[in-house]
Every structure is written in structure tokens, then in C-alpha cells.
Design an enzyme around this catalytic site. Structure first.
Site, short mmCIF file in Angstrom:
data_model
loop_
_atom_site.label_atom_id
_atom_site.label_comp_id
_atom_site.label_asym_id
_atom_site.label_seq_id
_atom_site.Cartn_x
_atom_site.Cartn_y
_atom_site.Cartn_z
N CYS A 2 -34.13 -54.71 107.65
CA CYS A 2 -34.65 -54.88 108.99
C CYS A 2 -34.06 -56.13 109.62
O CYS A 2 -33.53 -56.99 108.94
CB CYS A 2 -36.17 -54.95 109.02
SG CYS A 2 -37.02 -53.57 108.29
N ARG A 27 -27.67 -55.10 108.16
CA ARG A 27 -28.82 -55.24 107.27
C ARG A 27 -29.43 -53.89 106.90
O ARG A 27 -30.23 -53.80 105.98
CB ARG A 27 -29.89 -56.13 107.93
CG ARG A 27 -29.42 -57.56 108.16
CD ARG A 27 -30.44 -58.36 108.94
NE ARG A 27 -31.65 -58.58 108.19
CZ ARG A 27 -31.86 -59.60 107.36
NH1 ARG A 27 -30.90 -60.50 107.16
NH2 ARG A 27 -33.00 -59.74 106.73
N TRP A 75 -36.13 -50.56 109.14
CA TRP A 75 -35.84 -49.76 107.96
C TRP A 75 -37.19 -49.26 107.45
O TRP A 75 -38.02 -50.05 107.02
CB TRP A 75 -35.12 -50.60 106.91
CG TRP A 75 -34.51 -49.84 105.78
CD1 TRP A 75 -33.31 -49.20 105.76
CD2 TRP A 75 -35.06 -49.69 104.46
NE1 TRP A 75 -33.08 -48.66 104.52
CE2 TRP A 75 -34.13 -48.93 103.70
CE3 TRP A 75 -36.24 -50.10 103.84
CZ2 TRP A 75 -34.35 -48.59 102.38
CZ3 TRP A 75 -36.46 -49.76 102.52
CH2 TRP A 75 -35.51 -49.00 101.80
N ASN A 101 -40.68 -57.88 109.89
CA ASN A 101 -40.00 -57.50 108.65
C ASN A 101 -40.96 -57.73 107.49
O ASN A 101 -41.69 -58.72 107.48
CB ASN A 101 -38.75 -58.36 108.42
CG ASN A 101 -37.66 -58.11 109.42
OD1 ASN A 101 -37.73 -57.16 110.20
ND2 ASN A 101 -36.65 -58.96 109.42
N GLY A 102 -40.91 -56.85 106.49
CA GLY A 102 -41.77 -57.03 105.33
C GLY A 102 -42.75 -55.88 105.18
O GLY A 102 -42.63 -54.83 105.83
N GLU A 477 -19.77 -52.03 88.05
CA GLU A 477 -19.60 -52.37 89.46
C GLU A 477 -18.83 -51.28 90.20
O GLU A 477 -19.13 -50.97 91.36
CB GLU A 477 -18.90 -53.72 89.58
CG GLU A 477 -18.69 -54.20 91.01
CD GLU A 477 -19.97 -54.39 91.81
OE1 GLU A 477 -19.87 -54.52 93.04
OE2 GLU A 477 -21.08 -54.40 91.22
N LYS A 481 -20.32 -49.29 93.47
CA LYS A 481 -19.63 -49.25 94.77
C LYS A 481 -19.43 -47.82 95.25
O LYS A 481 -19.64 -47.50 96.42
CB LYS A 481 -18.27 -49.96 94.67
CG LYS A 481 -18.34 -51.45 94.69
CD LYS A 481 -18.80 -51.96 96.04
CE LYS A 481 -19.42 -53.34 95.92
NZ LYS A 481 -20.74 -53.35 95.31
N GLU A 484 -22.85 -46.14 96.29
CA GLU A 484 -23.61 -46.67 97.42
C GLU A 484 -22.92 -46.45 98.76
O GLU A 484 -23.61 -46.39 99.79
CB GLU A 484 -23.93 -48.16 97.22
CG GLU A 484 -22.77 -49.11 97.18
CD GLU A 484 -23.20 -50.54 96.86
OE1 GLU A 484 -24.40 -50.84 96.93
OE2 GLU A 484 -22.32 -51.36 96.54
N HIS A 500 -22.61 -40.24 72.35
CA HIS A 500 -24.07 -40.25 72.15
C HIS A 500 -24.80 -39.55 73.30
O HIS A 500 -26.00 -39.79 73.48
CB HIS A 500 -24.56 -41.69 71.98
CG HIS A 500 -24.03 -42.36 70.75
ND1 HIS A 500 -24.48 -42.05 69.49
CD2 HIS A 500 -23.05 -43.28 70.61
CE1 HIS A 500 -23.82 -42.77 68.60
NE2 HIS A 500 -22.94 -43.53 69.26
N LYS A 599 -28.65 -54.96 103.56
CA LYS A 599 -27.85 -56.06 103.02
C LYS A 599 -28.72 -57.05 102.26
O LYS A 599 -28.37 -57.49 101.18
CB LYS A 599 -27.13 -56.77 104.17
CG LYS A 599 -26.22 -57.91 103.73
CD LYS A 599 -25.05 -57.38 102.92
CE LYS A 599 -24.05 -58.47 102.58
NZ LYS A 599 -23.03 -57.98 101.65
#
Length: 604
Positions: A2, A27, A75, A101-102, A477, A481, A484, A500, A599
Site C-alpha cells: 500500500c 509497492r 493492496w 496502511n496496515g 533465488e 525470481k 514471482e 528423494h 515491495k
């Protein structure tokens, strides 16, 4: 997660607020809105979707002058994305508007109480209760009403409040979610971070938990526990141009291309006379450290794993790496003999901050590694090491990952020196680290080849990344990437784990990205590639130029310069980033704004 913007000053227009809000698009959000006061009347416009939809909703009002305004990118957490659930939210009188926000954890109880008092709610959000609480407390003094209202909130919040009867002020408050205030000549700007502010001023104040701020033209007063307090004014060291695309199609590719300079900045002043110099750590005696605990999330967690491998490989120090969202709810064995390192690009990651607070309560010293001067983590840690990467706008971490690896390598080498393990091998590591900006220029030169490779693999639905040792870190990583920003299902496994269970997934439609540097585990990785090929899986091998035989066993080979084993995660970082970027771009997606992601993750 947000974004909040608030402006007050002479000559502001609606378009100025909207353009400032665009600086926070990175964000992550699903709707946007604005509230402003003009000629004593409050106007509110909201729209689901991108800010461009909000601009259409404003329908010619962008050039209107305003006395005071707040805006928000949402968001969704409570209530689906919709025009109604978008911020700002208003009270029953239509005079008060709030952006938030929150998450308000006790909003159901508050809503039931307020409805019992006759308040009417329009949305499904937790935020709307704040507007009605302020209305309930308001007796002509907006600052006092906000102070009293936030006392009743449980959870995390950063809020901005305007009232049509007070066109000369904004009231802001924070607890667990960041807010920063820029102070200029005859103007003041409120925002979730400094990105929208630097166009107007570089002088900023970071609010702390529990702060309530009275914002007026060119000045701000801050209160904590009802008493006026002084907060330090920080000067931002970068300008607006640093947060622009500079001719690149996306911020992500721009930021990958900036990585050679990021390496220089991360090491600047930190290597002198062939030795690591970290003046930030002068008050911490690393020669006595026997146990280190690292807390981090996402990409920062992968960087932390690199640090664990490095320190345990070269010293007698035990390193524990913890996912912050798990660490904070456990009873960890941390005490005054443990050094805790907290890694957070934004310095505001909620789970990492709570982990820091827990470790401090248990007596641990805290070292923060972050990219944001004045962020909450810098204020709550004993010492901070700054990444010096400049603003990173793309949601997927790229250049900050490179900065984290660089700083953690330097920190690891300092621990090696201070604990008496230094040898010629460590000098070679440091010498290679100093050459890394030049090596990165070479690796980034693979960009066209990686785009061609992405074209061949963009339509697969699954990917498996495998590696051993340091290669496993790169695999983790790389998979993150890809998933996402391209939404391709990607898994990462230690290559020895294939047999396994994961090998059951492999077939011609499930390609493998194998991390195969010329290190001590190369022969083991060769065997794992053969296992994959025997299941008819296509294999991309990320190796080094000396390994020509990879062309005989893999379908595709990408090679990077050979370096000391410990630094392969660093020199290979641009490859996995560029591959993921091009897959996303070629699929017609926006790698800067991946769906459902933010973000800065400032809520649980």
C-alpha cells in the site's frame, strides 16, 4: 505494501498528488483513491485497478487547485478490490477522510460498537472504522480526535487524515507501518517512503511507532504519548532522477544494469590497505562472537544463507539462519552471547522488525543491513550497515540482493580476520570481490543470449532449479525470481535431494535449471544432470567457461567467469535475474508490478 501520499502547501494541484502517488506504484496495489479539500469542501474519488483508472475517474479535475490532499494505493486485506473498498474512507458527515496502511485487528469489535452508536458503514474494510472513530472523538480539534482514536486501535497502522473544516492541516499517525514527512519551503509532504518526496525536498522526518504528527505548510510537530517530541531531520542523498527509468523499458532491467555500480557503492570505504574496514561495527568485538543468528525474509533470506555457508566454511562460528515470520513466534536460543543480524531491504519488513525486537528482549546485540537511511530497523538496531544501492523500484529484489551478498561477504571476511583465520585464500576472495564490478560488466553482456533463451522457455508451466553448496543458494533465488514475476511454478532443491522425491516430477514438460560452477561439487552436479536427462527433462546449465563438457550433457549452457567458489552466488546473480526478467517481459507481463506482491511487506 500500500502507499500513502499527503500534500499541503501553495500551488498544489490534483495532478501533483496523483503523480506523487505514481511514485509508490512499485509497492503493489489493486485500487487507488484521492481526497482533497477545495473551497472548504471535501472531494473523494476512488477506483479499482491502476492509477490510470483513478485519473479517468477524476475526469478533468486534474488541473484543479487544492488546499490539502491525501491519496492512497490499496493492496486488499479486508474486502475484495472494488471502488467502494478503495481508500480514502470517510465518516458519516462526509467531512473526514482517512487513508491507512496496515491491519486493524480489532476492527470487528470497533465496528459493532460504532454501529450501535448509529454510525453507517459503506465498505468491508477494517480502515473505515478509523474514520468513524475520529468522527466520534471530534470536538473541533482534529489532532486530539486522532490521538484519542488511535488509542483504541489494535494492530498496525500508518494513517493520514484530513477534515474539510481544517484545510490547513493533515494529521498522521504510525504504529508498525512506515511514514515519512518531507519539509520544504511553504510545503509539507507525507508519504510511505521518500520516493514521492525528493522532487520537492530532501529534508525528511521519519515517524516512530506511537507518533502522531500535526502537518502544516512547511512545518511538522510530532507527539508521542500526548507530549511534543523532537524527531531528527534527515537529508536524502539521492534525487528524483535516480528513481526514473532512464530510457529502460522497466525498472527491473534498469536496476540489474546498475549492479556494477552497486558493487562499487557497497564496497566504497569498506576495503582499505587490503583489509576489510567496517567502521559501523567498531563497538562490536567480532573476535569474541561464537554464535550468530540471522533473520530475514524472501530474497534477504537467501542472502543470509550465503553468509551462513561462508562463515561456517571459514571460521569456528556457528550461524543460524531463520525465516523471520517463523522466528518471531518461537522460543529461540538467543542471549547476550549471540549476535543477531537482521536483513531488510526496506528496513520496514514487519516480521523482521518483530524478530529484532524479540532478539533484543533476549539480550542480543543487533546489526541491521538495509538500504533505507532512517528506516525503523536502523533506529531499533544497535548498529546499521547501509547497502548504498540507491532506490530500488522494481518489486523483485535485484540490485539490493547483489548489495546484500557483497556486504555479507565483507562482514564474513572481517569475522575471519578478527577471529584469526585469515590466510592466502581469504586474500584471494577479497581480491576477487574487488574485481567483481568488472566481472559483472562481462556477465551483464549475456543479456541478449538470455533473452533468446527466455524466448525458448517462456511457455513452460513448471521449472526446477537445482544446485549444491553455494549453488543451492543461487537455485533458491533463481526459482523465486521466476515465480514471482512470470507466475511460472518454480521449485528449488539441493541436487542431492532429487532422488528423494522431486525427480518424480521430471518429464519433457518440466525443464531443469542446474547451477554447475567449477567448484568442489562439480562432479556431483554432473551426475545430477545426467539423472535429469535420463527422465527426458530439458536442462539449462549455468556453469563456467572451463566446463566445455557441459555442452555435451545439457540442452543449453550459460557460462560466467570462473571465480573463487565462495563468490559464485554473486557472479551468477545477474544471470538468474535477467532470465526471469525476459521470461516475464516476453509473456507480456509487467515485471515491475507482479500480481499480489508488494515491495515493502509491512504487515504479517
Amino acid at each position: 505494501m500500500c502507499g500513502i501520499v499527503g500534500v499541503i502547501g501553495d500551488d498544489f494541484k490534483v495532478s501533483d498528488v496523483v503523480n506523487a502517488l505514481k511514485k509508490l506504484e512499485y509497492r503493489g496495489y489493486d485500487s487507488a483513491g484521492i481526497a482533497y479539500v477545495e473551497n472548504g469542501k471535501l472531494f473523494v474519488f476512488k477506483s479499482v485497478g491502476r492509477i490510470s483508472e483513478l485519473e479517468r475517474a477524476l475526469n478533468g479535475r486534474l488541473s484543479d487547485g487544492i488546499q490539502v490532499g491525501i491519496a492512497h494505493t490499496r493492496w486488499a486485506t479486508h474486502g475484495e478490490p472494488s471502488d467502494t473498498n478503495a481508500h480514502p474512507h470517510t465518516d458519516c458527515s462526509g467531512k473526514i477522510a482517512v487513508v491507512h496502511n496496515g491491519i486493524i485487528e480489532n476492527f470487528r469489535e470497533l465496528r459493532a460498537h460504532l454501529e450501535g452508536l448509529g454510525h453507517t458503514f459503506k465498505s468491508d474494510t477494517d480502515t473505515e472504522v478509523i474514520a468513524h472513530l475520529i468522527e466520534e472523538e471530534y470536538e473541533g480539534d482534529l489532532l486530539r480526535a486522532v490521538m484519542r482514536a488511535v488509542e483504541r486501535l489494535d494492530g498496525a497502522y500508518a494513517i493520514g487524515v484530513v477534515h474539510s473544516d481544517h484545510p490547513d492541516i493533515i494529521v498522521a499517525a504510525r504504529k508498525g507501518s512506515p511514514l515519512v514527512i518531507g519539509i520544504g519551503n511553504g510545503l509539507t509532504i507525507l508519504a510511505s517512503d521518500v520516493t514521492p518526496i525528493v522532487r520537492y525536498t530532501k529534508n525528511v522526518v521519519f515517524l516512530e511507532d506511537g507518533d502522531v504528527a500535526l502537518i502544516e505548510r512547511g512545518k511538522v510537530e510530532v507527539f508521542s504519548a500526548g507530549k511534543k517530541v523532537e524527531r531528527k531531520i534527515h537529508e536524502v542523498e539521492w534525487d528524483e532522477a535516480a528513481a526514473e527509468k532512464g530510457g529502460y523499458k522497466h525498472f527491473m532491467i534498469k536496476e540489474i544494469m546498475e549492479e556494477p555500480q552497486v558493487l562499487v557503492s557497497a564496497m566504497a570505504g569498506r576495503v582499505r590497505g587490503g583489509e576489510v574496514n567496517l567502521p559501523e561495527l567498531e563497538e562490536i568485538d567480532l573476535s569474541k562472537v561464537r554464535r550468530i543468528n540471522v533473520v530475514a525474509c524472501g530474497t534477504s533470506y537467501h542472502a543470509a544463507l550465503f553468509f551462513k555457508y561462508f562463515v561456517e566454511q571459514h571460521t569456528d562460528v556457528d550461524v543460524s539462519v531463520e525465516v523471520a515470520s517463523e522466528f518471531r513466534y518461537r522460543k529461540p536460543h538467543v542471549d547476550s552471547q549471540t549476535l543477531t543480524i537482521a536483513i531488510s531491504q526496506s528496513g520496514e519488513t514487519a516480521d523482521t522488525l518483530e524478530s529484532v525486537r524479540l532478539a533484543k528482549r533476549l539480550g542480543s546485540r543487533i546489526v541491521a543491513i538495509t538500504n533505507v537511511v532512517g528506516s525503523t530497523i536502523t533506529r531499533e538496531s544497535d548498529v546499521s550497515i547501509m547497502m548504498n544501492s540507491g532506490p530500488e523500484i522494481g518489486v523483485a529484489a535485484t540490485k539490493t540482493y547483489v548489495a546484500q551478498l557483497t556486504i555479507l561477504a565483507l562482514l564474513g571476511l572481517k569475522i575471519v580476520r578478527d577471529r584469526g583465520f585469515w590466510s592466502g585464500r581469504h586474500k584471494r576472495i577479497l581480491d576477487t570481490l574487488l574485481r567483481m564490478p568488472e566481472l559483472f560488466e562481462n556477465v551483464i553482456g549475456l543479456n541478449d543470449k538470455l533473452r533468446d533463451l527466455a524466448q525458448s522457455y517462456k511457455d513452460y508451466s513448471h521449472f526446477m532449479y537445482i544446485g549444491r553448496g553455494y549453488g543451492f543458494i543461487t537455485a533458491l533465488e533463481g526459482a523465486l525470481k521466476l515465480k514471482e514475476i512470470s507466475y511460472i511454478h518454480a521449485e528449488a532443491y539441493p541436487a542431492g535431494e532429487l532422488k528423494h522425491g522431486p525427480i518424480a516430477l521430471l518429464d519433457p514438460e518440466f525443464p531443469v535449471f542446474a547451477i554447475v560452477p567449477s567448484d568442489s561439487l562439480y562432479l556431483k552436479m554432473k551426475s545430477n544432470i545426467m539423472e535429469c536427462k535420463s527422465r527426458n527433462a530439458k536442462v539449462i546449465a549455468l556453469g563456467t567457461r572451463e566446463n566445455g563438457e557441459l555442452f555435451e550433457i545439457a540442452d543449453e549452457v550459460i557460462d560466467v567467469p570462473r571465480v573463487v567458489d565462495d563468490l559464485y552466488p554473486l557472479v551468477m546473480a545477474p544471470v538468474i535475474q535477467l532470465f526471469a526478467y525476459h521470461v516475464s517481459d516476453l509473456k507480456g507481463l509487467d515485471p515491475d508490478k507482479p500480481r499480489n506482491l508488494a515491495k515493502s511487506v509491512t504487515v504479517e
